[in-house]
Design an enzyme around this catalytic site. Sequence first.
Site, mmCIF file in Angstrom:
data_model
loop_
_atom_site.group_PDB
_atom_site.id
_atom_site.type_symbol
_atom_site.label_atom_id
_atom_site.label_comp_id
_atom_site.label_asym_id
_atom_site.label_seq_id
_atom_site.Cartn_x
_atom_site.Cartn_y
_atom_site.Cartn_z
ATOM 1 N N VAL A 75 0.893 -1.146 0.023
ATOM 2 C CA VAL A 75 -0.019 -0.077 0.095
ATOM 3 C C VAL A 75 0.772 1.299 -0.113
ATOM 4 O O VAL A 75 1.685 1.458 1.023
ATOM 5 C CB VAL A 75 -0.868 0.033 1.171
ATOM 6 C CG1 VAL A 75 -1.744 1.237 1.310
ATOM 7 C CG2 VAL A 75 -1.773 -1.142 1.277
ATOM 8 N N VAL A 77 1.225 5.348 -1.849
ATOM 9 C CA VAL A 77 0.956 6.678 -2.820
ATOM 10 C C VAL A 77 2.103 7.522 -2.700
ATOM 11 O O VAL A 77 2.794 7.931 -1.544
ATOM 12 C CB VAL A 77 -0.430 7.350 -2.300
ATOM 13 C CG1 VAL A 77 -0.639 8.519 -2.986
ATOM 14 C CG2 VAL A 77 -1.637 6.582 -2.111
ATOM 15 N N ARG A 84 -5.352 13.450 -1.765
ATOM 16 C CA ARG A 84 -5.934 13.697 -2.920
ATOM 17 C C ARG A 84 -7.048 12.526 -3.189
ATOM 18 O O ARG A 84 -7.910 12.619 -4.234
ATOM 19 C CB ARG A 84 -5.344 13.668 -4.394
ATOM 20 C CG ARG A 84 -4.490 14.732 -4.692
ATOM 21 C CD ARG A 84 -3.673 14.730 -5.659
ATOM 22 N NE ARG A 84 -2.638 15.767 -5.911
ATOM 23 C CZ ARG A 84 -1.743 15.923 -6.953
ATOM 24 N NH1 ARG A 84 -2.210 15.405 -8.090
ATOM 25 N NH2 ARG A 84 -0.841 16.870 -6.980
ATOM 26 N N GLY A 85 -7.320 11.838 -2.199
ATOM 27 C CA GLY A 85 -8.300 10.594 -2.112
ATOM 28 C C GLY A 85 -8.045 9.448 -2.816
ATOM 29 O O GLY A 85 -8.790 8.389 -2.934
ATOM 30 N N LEU A 87 -5.782 6.989 -2.059
ATOM 31 C CA LEU A 87 -5.962 5.933 -1.093
ATOM 32 C C LEU A 87 -7.047 5.252 -0.885
ATOM 33 O O LEU A 87 -7.477 4.303 -0.843
ATOM 34 C CB LEU A 87 -5.033 6.141 0.225
ATOM 35 C CG LEU A 87 -4.976 5.002 0.993
ATOM 36 C CD1 LEU A 87 -4.302 3.748 0.650
ATOM 37 C CD2 LEU A 87 -4.178 5.498 2.369
ATOM 38 N N TYR A 116 -5.330 2.960 9.147
ATOM 39 C CA TYR A 116 -6.191 1.985 8.648
ATOM 40 C C TYR A 116 -7.547 2.032 9.357
ATOM 41 O O TYR A 116 -8.609 1.469 8.972
ATOM 42 C CB TYR A 116 -5.493 0.631 8.616
ATOM 43 C CG TYR A 116 -4.599 0.648 7.683
ATOM 44 C CD1 TYR A 116 -4.806 0.509 6.252
ATOM 45 C CD2 TYR A 116 -3.105 1.012 7.936
ATOM 46 C CE1 TYR A 116 -3.944 0.566 5.144
ATOM 47 C CE2 TYR A 116 -2.100 0.664 6.769
ATOM 48 C CZ TYR A 116 -2.732 0.598 5.628
ATOM 49 O OH TYR A 116 -1.676 0.432 4.619
ATOM 50 N N PHE A 390 3.915 -9.774 6.462
ATOM 51 C CA PHE A 390 3.719 -9.854 5.265
ATOM 52 C C PHE A 390 3.475 -8.557 4.652
ATOM 53 O O PHE A 390 3.323 -7.586 5.383
ATOM 54 C CB PHE A 390 2.389 -10.725 4.574
ATOM 55 C CG PHE A 390 1.000 -10.482 5.447
ATOM 56 C CD1 PHE A 390 0.345 -9.741 5.010
ATOM 57 C CD2 PHE A 390 0.757 -11.025 6.830
ATOM 58 C CE1 PHE A 390 -0.802 -9.142 5.540
ATOM 59 C CE2 PHE A 390 -0.113 -10.861 7.345
ATOM 60 C CZ PHE A 390 -1.332 -9.721 6.468
#
Length: 390
Positions: A75, A77, A84-85, A87, A116, A390
Amino acid sequence: MDGPDEFAKVAQVDGWVFGVDYADADRADVLSILDPTRIHVAVDDGAIVGVTGAYTKALTLPGLAQVPAAGITWVSVLSTHRRRGILTQLLATQRAAIAERGEPISILYASESAIYERFGYGIATMNRQVQIDPRLVRFRPGVPDGGGLRLVDATEARGLLPPLYDAHHAAQPGSVSRDGSWWDYLFLDKQDWRGGLSARRYVVHDEGFASYRLGEDGEAFKLGVADFVALTPAAHAALWRFLLSVDLVTVVETRDVPLHDPLPWLLDHPRRVRTSDFGDRLWVRLNDVEAALSARSWATDDELVVEVLDGPTTDGTAGRYLLDGGGCTRTDRTPDLVMGLSELGSLSLGGVAATMLGRAGRIDERTPGALWRAEAMFSSDPPPFNTTAF
C-alpha cells in the site's frame, strides 16, 4: 497489471515510498508470492502514483476454523499525490475485488498505525520484542532439560519446517498461512534481510523449530531469533534452552513474542527478559461480518446484539448482529453494544478486551454488564498470535 514491465513501475512507486531499491531479481522474487492480478494501481497522466496489493491467505480463528483472508500489502501513494483521495479510491476498488472473491476477512501489518481505522481495520494482535543476556539467567528447577534437538542446514530445513508450521497454524488462533511459494521465498535468505548478521541457522525439535542469526552488533555478540514455533511446552522449553546456551552470545533478541509467552516464568530472573519494544501486529477488517463471526466459536453460551455504525467505508456491513452459540446473524433487536467496524475487528480474534475498548470510549455499552459479557464471549484460548509478517 500487465506483466513484469508494469510491475517494475509498481515496484518503483513502492521503492520511492519505502526507500527500497528493487533489482530485476528482487521483482521476480516478489512475483513468486504475489499474484499480479491482485495489484491495483492509481494512474495520473499515464504514470502510476499509487498501489495496493493482496496476498491470498488463510487465517485461523478461535475454535480453529480457517477462513480465506486477503493479506493487504504494497500500500503506497507517492508523496507528490497525497491528500487527493487516491488511497481511499484504491482501497475501495480493492475491497470490491475482495468481495467478489468471497474473502470474509482482510488482514494487514500497518506501517503507520494512524491510517487504517478509517477503513474499518482494528488492531487484533499485539507482540513484544525481548532481549535477554543469557549469561544472567538460569532455568528454574523442573523445567525440561531439552534434548531431541538437532541442527540442520537450509536444504534439510526446507523439508522439515513447513509441516511443523502447518501444525502450529492449525492450532493457533490469529495465525496466517504459508504456502510452498512463501517458504521458497523465505529460504532465499537474502543478504539485505540479515541486518548485518549471519545467514539463518536452523534448530529442529520433533515438535517445533527455531531459526536464528549470529553476529556482532556493536559491542554485543547477538543471536537474533528469526522464526520460532513450538507445538508443546516441552518443545518451547527445549528450544529456548538451546537459544540461551549458544557459545559467545551476549544478547538474545527476538522480535515476535506473544504477550502470553511463558518464557519469563521458566527462568530464575523473570525481569531479565527485557521488553525492548511493544506494539500492534495483525490488523483485521471484517468484510462480511456474518460469515467471519459465524466461522469462529464462542467461549460462552451467552448472546449479545452488537450494532456496527455506518460510515463511508463500511460497505454494507453496518447494522445489528445477534451473536450466539449458533454464530452471527442480522437482527432488528435493540443493541447491547454499539461500535465501529474497526472495534469489531479488534474484538474478532479474542485478543483485545471489550472492557478496555469501553473504557477508552470506543464501545458504547447500552445494556449494563454487556462489555464484560462480550469480553468473556469473544475470548480465545490460546490467545491470538501471528508470527508470519507480510
